[in-house]
Write a protein that holds these residues in place. Structure first.
Motif, mmCIF file in Angstrom:
data_model
loop_
_atom_site.group_PDB
_atom_site.id
_atom_site.type_symbol
_atom_site.label_atom_id
_atom_site.label_comp_id
_atom_site.label_asym_id
_atom_site.label_seq_id
_atom_site.Cartn_x
_atom_site.Cartn_y
_atom_site.Cartn_z
ATOM 1 N N GLY A 1 22.507 16.162 -0.199
ATOM 2 C CA GLY A 1 21.421 15.901 0.744
ATOM 3 C C GLY A 1 20.756 14.562 0.528
ATOM 4 N N ARG A 2 19.427 14.548 0.642
ATOM 5 C CA ARG A 2 18.673 13.301 0.607
ATOM 6 C C ARG A 2 17.251 13.579 0.138
ATOM 7 N NH1 ARG A 2 19.732 8.238 2.267
ATOM 8 N NH2 ARG A 2 18.221 6.982 3.412
ATOM 9 N N ILE A 3 16.684 12.623 -0.599
ATOM 10 C CA ILE A 3 15.325 12.713 -1.111
ATOM 11 C C ILE A 3 14.541 11.514 -0.597
ATOM 12 C CG2 ILE A 3 13.868 12.786 -3.179
ATOM 13 C CD1 ILE A 3 16.233 13.956 -4.689
ATOM 14 N N VAL A 4 13.336 11.775 -0.108
ATOM 15 C CA VAL A 4 12.446 10.697 0.340
ATOM 16 C C VAL A 4 11.113 10.864 -0.369
ATOM 17 C CG1 VAL A 4 11.316 9.585 2.282
ATOM 18 C CG2 VAL A 4 13.576 10.592 2.582
ATOM 19 N N ASN A 5 10.704 9.835 -1.090
ATOM 20 C CA ASN A 5 9.418 9.828 -1.778
ATOM 21 C C ASN A 5 8.531 8.751 -1.165
ATOM 22 O OD1 ASN A 5 10.166 11.837 -3.635
ATOM 23 N ND2 ASN A 5 11.127 10.342 -4.969
ATOM 24 N N VAL A 6 7.309 9.136 -0.837
ATOM 25 C CA VAL A 6 6.320 8.194 -0.314
ATOM 26 C C VAL A 6 5.150 8.169 -1.288
ATOM 27 C CG1 VAL A 6 4.713 7.663 1.545
ATOM 28 C CG2 VAL A 6 6.978 8.570 2.076
ATOM 29 N N ARG B 1 0.819 -1.208 0.000
ATOM 30 C CA ARG B 1 0.000 0.000 0.000
ATOM 31 C C ARG B 1 0.858 1.266 0.000
ATOM 32 N NH1 ARG B 1 -5.040 0.083 1.630
ATOM 33 N NH2 ARG B 1 -4.714 -1.908 2.661
ATOM 34 N N VAL B 2 1.961 1.233 0.723
ATOM 35 C CA VAL B 2 2.827 2.399 0.850
ATOM 36 C C VAL B 2 4.227 2.027 0.369
ATOM 37 C CG1 VAL B 2 3.771 4.139 2.402
ATOM 38 C CG2 VAL B 2 1.500 3.195 2.835
ATOM 39 N N ASP B 3 4.730 2.797 -0.584
ATOM 40 C CA ASP B 3 6.069 2.577 -1.122
ATOM 41 C C ASP B 3 6.943 3.761 -0.725
ATOM 42 O OD1 ASP B 3 8.112 1.359 -2.841
ATOM 43 O OD2 ASP B 3 7.775 3.111 -4.115
ATOM 44 N N VAL B 4 8.029 3.488 0.000
ATOM 45 C CA VAL B 4 8.934 4.541 0.453
ATOM 46 C C VAL B 4 10.281 4.346 -0.236
ATOM 47 C CG1 VAL B 4 10.031 5.630 2.440
ATOM 48 C CG2 VAL B 4 7.747 4.632 2.677
ATOM 49 N N GLN B 5 10.733 5.385 -0.929
ATOM 50 C CA GLN B 5 11.994 5.341 -1.647
ATOM 51 C C GLN B 5 12.930 6.412 -1.095
ATOM 52 O OE1 GLN B 5 12.911 3.151 -3.985
ATOM 53 N NE2 GLN B 5 10.921 2.090 -3.984
ATOM 54 N N TYR B 6 14.163 6.001 -0.760
ATOM 55 C CA TYR B 6 15.186 6.927 -0.286
ATOM 56 C C TYR B 6 16.267 7.085 -1.349
ATOM 57 C CZ TYR B 6 13.138 6.189 4.327
ATOM 58 O OH TYR B 6 12.283 6.118 5.384
ATOM 59 N N GLN B 7 16.727 8.302 -1.537
ATOM 60 C CA GLN B 7 17.788 8.569 -2.500
ATOM 61 C C GLN B 7 18.778 9.556 -1.884
ATOM 62 O OE1 GLN B 7 16.489 10.247 -6.220
ATOM 63 N NE2 GLN B 7 18.560 10.464 -7.017
ATOM 64 N N THR B 8 20.040 9.143 -1.805
ATOM 65 C CA THR B 8 21.078 10.021 -1.286
ATOM 66 C C THR B 8 21.737 10.760 -2.445
ATOM 67 O OG1 THR B 8 21.483 8.556 0.601
ATOM 68 C CG2 THR B 8 23.201 10.139 0.042
ATOM 69 N N CYS C 1 -0.734 -6.148 3.568
ATOM 70 C CA CYS C 1 -0.795 -4.679 3.608
ATOM 71 C C CYS C 1 -2.086 -4.213 4.247
ATOM 72 C CB CYS C 1 -0.657 -4.116 2.194
ATOM 73 S SG CYS C 1 0.816 -4.711 1.351
ATOM 74 N N ASP C 2 -2.343 -4.668 5.453
ATOM 75 C CA ASP C 2 -3.612 -4.299 6.073
ATOM 76 C C ASP C 2 -3.492 -2.962 6.797
ATOM 77 O OD1 ASP C 2 -2.591 -4.827 8.801
ATOM 78 O OD2 ASP C 2 -2.617 -6.907 8.142
ATOM 79 N N HIS C 3 -4.633 -2.332 6.954
ATOM 80 C CA HIS C 3 -4.722 -1.055 7.649
ATOM 81 C C HIS C 3 -5.984 -1.059 8.500
ATOM 82 C CE1 HIS C 3 -4.339 3.261 8.365
ATOM 83 N NE2 HIS C 3 -5.635 3.340 8.127
ATOM 84 N N ARG C 4 -5.836 -0.787 9.788
ATOM 85 C CA ARG C 4 -6.993 -0.847 10.677
ATOM 86 C C ARG C 4 -7.820 0.429 10.541
ATOM 87 N NH1 ARG C 4 -6.504 -2.109 17.026
ATOM 88 N NH2 ARG C 4 -5.921 0.089 17.174
ATOM 89 N N LEU C 5 -9.124 0.225 10.303
ATOM 90 C CA LEU C 5 -10.051 1.339 10.167
ATOM 91 C C LEU C 5 -10.811 1.614 11.456
ATOM 92 C CD1 LEU C 5 -11.676 0.547 6.712
ATOM 93 C CD2 LEU C 5 -9.759 2.053 7.182
#
Length: 840
Positions: free
Chosen positions: A373-378, A362-369, A665-669
């Motif tokens: 500096g640094r880039i974070v994409n969610v 459900r959530v994809d987190v990508q880090y790039q140095t 990839c569950d999420h509690r509602l």
């Protein structure tokens, strides 16, 4: 007398040598007995009589005929080499005569020389101003300081070093010369010699005229010096440190830990930092200056700091948080050059003290140095359960220099409900007898009904505006409006009904019960109920209907086997879809609904397999599909499928959502606190219950009682009769069964009774229409027969308890039966007190 700085009289003429030629020590000034200046005489060593001349400040020769001020005489045989001008009798020296006078005379070799003197009248005045003060390095360690000034003579010049006056001695000498022509410009020179320690210092030149006016200038002579471009170097900037010397040098070197890092053979060497980085903070460098008189060293410590303005944290977004759209948050942290530390950059939801993590689906987190500096994409997959919080990007970096640690925040505001695209559905669920609505994003919780017992199944008729549920504790099938009003038991006295499904095209309900284990079909009022299939298994858990294709499906099990079967909605053409013979049933899961769900569009069945903790599927004909949603985090108890999204509840009284493609990839509602029984849920949406023409719609298909849709009959339906009645030969009309035994069913609490005809009768079942009625208890609860005309007898209200349970007011029977309870009011806050006005 020498005339270099001689004051003849207070009102006479003052004489100074000129910078272009030094007045010989034997130059004479003639004065009379009263001290009045009578003449100037320049003398040469030449023995040859000279016919030289004096030149006035204007540049013209002074001759006997040139004016009335001077008389001119040239030495003769008695005084060879003398050239004299004297004031003519009766003449007056005024300010017009001020200036530099030049004597042109040969020396002893016969070469012409010029001697300069300045004559200024006593009344001459000019302000004292030091125009410059500088030093010039001479041979070895001889230093010349020159103080240039303008002002009216006579001038008095004082030199001081470090506040101490310097006198004429072996290491210090001074002179004052005229450097102007007709102007009063003078230069005082201080010659200093000796060792380095005797030269370096703070030099002050003070010039005072005869009136007492003065001026002062100061110059420092370090000999060697170190100068930094800034007191503190900021990381990322361009800075330098310069080491220089006022002395003659052989070389200047910069050293760090004994190694030469910069050098020069000129008078200065520069140590450059471009850009400044944090590693040089508090680092000590040494400047080594090699001179003809030895080596001088200076130690310098570099101090480095961080300018927070050089850091930047920027965020951007793309897409929207909607059920059918992905959403990307991008955070870019940049730092100045020279910072080696790697920052920690995280996305968080507002008010939540934890980072958003990559869940693999459900959530994809990508880090790039990057270098700076640094880039974070969610990136969020289509996100139905968005909770309305904003997002915060938080960057933290540890530094080796002040301020040593830095934290930056940048926020993305919460997205409004309008931005998060609306869908046409909601979750309809029951938790511990409370039926509620909940948005797909986990918001908008609204309680509708508080049932009298644990709810085992839940469904609805969207077009009619009804919801139906089964209560095992009261052995009832219940019905209410979708807003929670008009709650009524439409079927009673069937042992623990469990499965329930609504045929919204044929307007029927199908429910399962035990003793006997069968599935019954009734109309929406709960009348005309008929058992259409029975099973040898101990439990029929779940029922699903497909009114479009006129089939219904159910799950059944005992202690060793589990089956999914189907039949036409009229009970014909029964067949087994799936049989699971190595299944072991745990009594612990007695209240564990084995849900069965149907994808009407793709004709796919979904069910939960408790042996593998997975959602399995097959086509309705029993052919296995590739869709298997496995690896749910915990055991599911009830689930629903909508738009490729799975919604499910677990043993911990929570509702989760997860994509059909991956159960991890569950999420509690929703979490139902203080809940004793498992949650039962469904999807409320008109897109699920699409309208279609029913062959039973016209005059009930000419059937006297039940018109059931059929997948096998050529008419698309068959007529059926309630239990206890038989279908007559015309296949449309029902008659009394051959044994004459008519069953009666209790439809509402209290003593309101009804037979198969659907007529309300008294407590003794003796009345016949239109004389039927409801007793007082039934009246007080509003649970009369509803759609059948009835009147209520007088007799008062039987006692009951009023109880405030959190935000709901309940009516509870005095018979100590927990299941005999009814919600009266659903409030919005905690109920603290209750009272009533009986007469109203």
């Amino acid at each position: 007398s020498t005339i270099a700085t001689l004051t003849v009289t207070a009102e006479g003429v003052f004489l100074y040598s000129h910078a272009s030629g030094v007045l010989p020590s034997n130059a004479m000034l003639f004065a009379d007995s009263a001290g009045n200046v009578e003449g100037l005489e320049c003398i040469s060593g030449s023995t040859t009589p000279y016919s030289g001349k004096w030149i006035a400040p204007s540049g013209s020769d002074i001759t006997q005929e040139s004016g009335d001020l001077f008389d001119v005489s040239v030495g003769g045989e008695r005084d060879p080499g003398h050239l004299t001008i004297s004031q003519a009798p009766g003449s007056t020296f005024t300010s017009d005569h001020n200036g530099v006078y030049t004597c042109l005379i040969p020396d002893e070799t016969g070469e012409e020389r010029m001697v300069y003197v300045g004559l200024y009248s006593a009344e001459y005045q000019d302000s004292i101003t030091i125009t410059s003060l500088e030093h010039i390095t001479g041979p070895g360690l001889q230093i010349s300081f020159q103080c240039n000034t303008t002002g009216a003579p006579p001038l008095d010049v004082t030199w001081r070093r470090n506040g101490v006056q310097l006198l004429q001695d072996g290491t210090h000498s001074t002179s004052l010369v005229l450097v102007g022509g007709t102007t009063s410009a003078f230069s005082s020179t201080l010659l200093v010699g000796g060792e380095v320690d005797d030269i370096v210092g703070r030099y002050t030149c003070t010039v005072t005229d005869y009136t007492g006016s003065s001026d002062e200038k100061i110059v420092s002579f370090a000999g060697t010096r170190v100068e930094a471009s800034s007191d503190i170097f900021f990381v990322g900037s361009s800075e330098s440190v310069t080491c220089s010397s006022d002395l003659d040098v052989a070389s200047i070197e910069w050293l760090y830990e004994g190694d030469v890092v910069a050098s020069s053979s000129a008078g200065s060497a520069q140590l450059n930092f471009d850009p400044v980085n944090e590693s040089i903070h508090e680092r000590e460098y040494t400047c080594r200056i090699s001179t003809v008189h030895g080596v001088v060293e200076h130690n310098v410590t570099i101090f480095v700091a961080i300018n927070e303005k050089d850091f930047d944290l920027s965020v951007t977004t793309e897409g929207s948080l909607a059920p059918n759209s992905s959403y990307t948050l991008s955070c870019v942290f940049t730092k100045p050059e020279g910072i080696s530390a790697v920052p920690s950059v995280q996305w968080r939801q507002e008010d939540l003290n934890r980072p958003i993590y990559d869940d693999g689906c459900r959530v994809d987190v990508q880090y790039q140095t990057i270098s700076q500096g640094r880039i974070v994409n969610v990136t969020f997959a289509p996100w139905r359960e968005y909770d309305g919080r904003g997002f915060v990007c938080r960057a933290t970096i540890s530094l080796q220099v002040p301020p040593y640690s830095l934290t930056l925040h940048s926020q993305v505001e919460a997205i409004s409900d309008e931005t998060s695209a609306e869908t046409d559905g909601k979750l309809l669920f029951a938790a511990d007898g409370i039926i509620s609505l909940l948005g797909f994003d986990g918001r908008g919780l609204k309680a509708l009904v508080l049932a009298e017992s644990y709810i085992t199944a839940l469904d609805y008729h969207y077009q009619k505006g009804y919801m139906f549920w089964t209560e095992c504790g009261t052995d009832s099938v219940m019905r209410a409006k979708m807003d929670g009003s008009e709650v009524i038991a439409i079927v009673k006295d069937f042992d623990c009904p469990r499965g329930l499904a609504v045929d919204w095209i044929g307007d029927k309900i199908y429910f399962s019960h035990t003793n006997p284990n069968e599935i019954k079909a009734c109309d929406l009022q709960g009348h005309n109920c008929k058992g259409i299939v029975s099973t040898q298994h101990d439990y029929v858990w779940s029922v699903a209907v497909d009114p479009y294709n006129r089939w219904f499906y159910w799950t059944s099990e005992n202690y060793t086997s589990f089956e999914i079967e189907r039949a036409s909605l009229d009970g014909q053409a029964r067949e087994t879809i799936l049989s699971h013979n190595d299944y072991y049933y745990y009594y612990y899961y007695y209240y564990d609904p084995k849900d069965l769900r149907l994808d009407y569009t793709n004709q796919i069945l979904f069910w939960f397999d408790p042996t593998t903790y997975s959602i399995e599927s097959s086509y309705v004909n029993g052919t296995k599909t590739a869709t298997t949603l496995s690896q749910l985090s915990v055991r599911a108890h009830s689930f629903a499928v909508f738009e490729n999204q799975l919604y499910w509840s677990n043993a911990y009284y929570s509702i989760y959502t997860t994509p059909l493609t991956d159960g991890r990839c569950d999420h509690r509602l929703f979490y139902a606190q203080n809940t004793c029984y498992y949650i039962k849920l469904n999807i409320l949406s008109d897109s699920i219950q699409k309208l279609a023409t029913s062959p039973c719609g016209e005059d009930n298909g000419d059937c006297s009682h039940l018109c059931l849709l059929s997948a096998v009959d050529q008419n698309g339906y068959t007529c059926a009769c309630p239990d206890g009645m038989d279908l007559q030969d015309n296949k449309q009309t029902c008659g009394v069964s051959s044994d004459g035994n008519l069953q009666s069913y209790t439809y509402v609490p209290g003593s309101c009774m009804a037979k198969h005809t659907g007529c309300c009768v008294g407590g003794d079942c003796s009345g016949e229409p239109p004389n039927c009625y409801c007793d007082a208890l039934c009246s007080s609860l509003g649970d009369c027969c509803g759609d059948v005309s009835a009147s209520c007898s007088e007799g008062g209200i039987k006692p009951f308890l009023l109880l405030g349970s959190q935000w709901t007011i309940l009516r509870i029977s005095t018979q100590a039966d927990y299941f005999r309870r009814k919600p009266l009011v659903n409030g919005y806050n905690l109920i603290l007190a209750i009272d009533y006005l009986y007469k109203e």
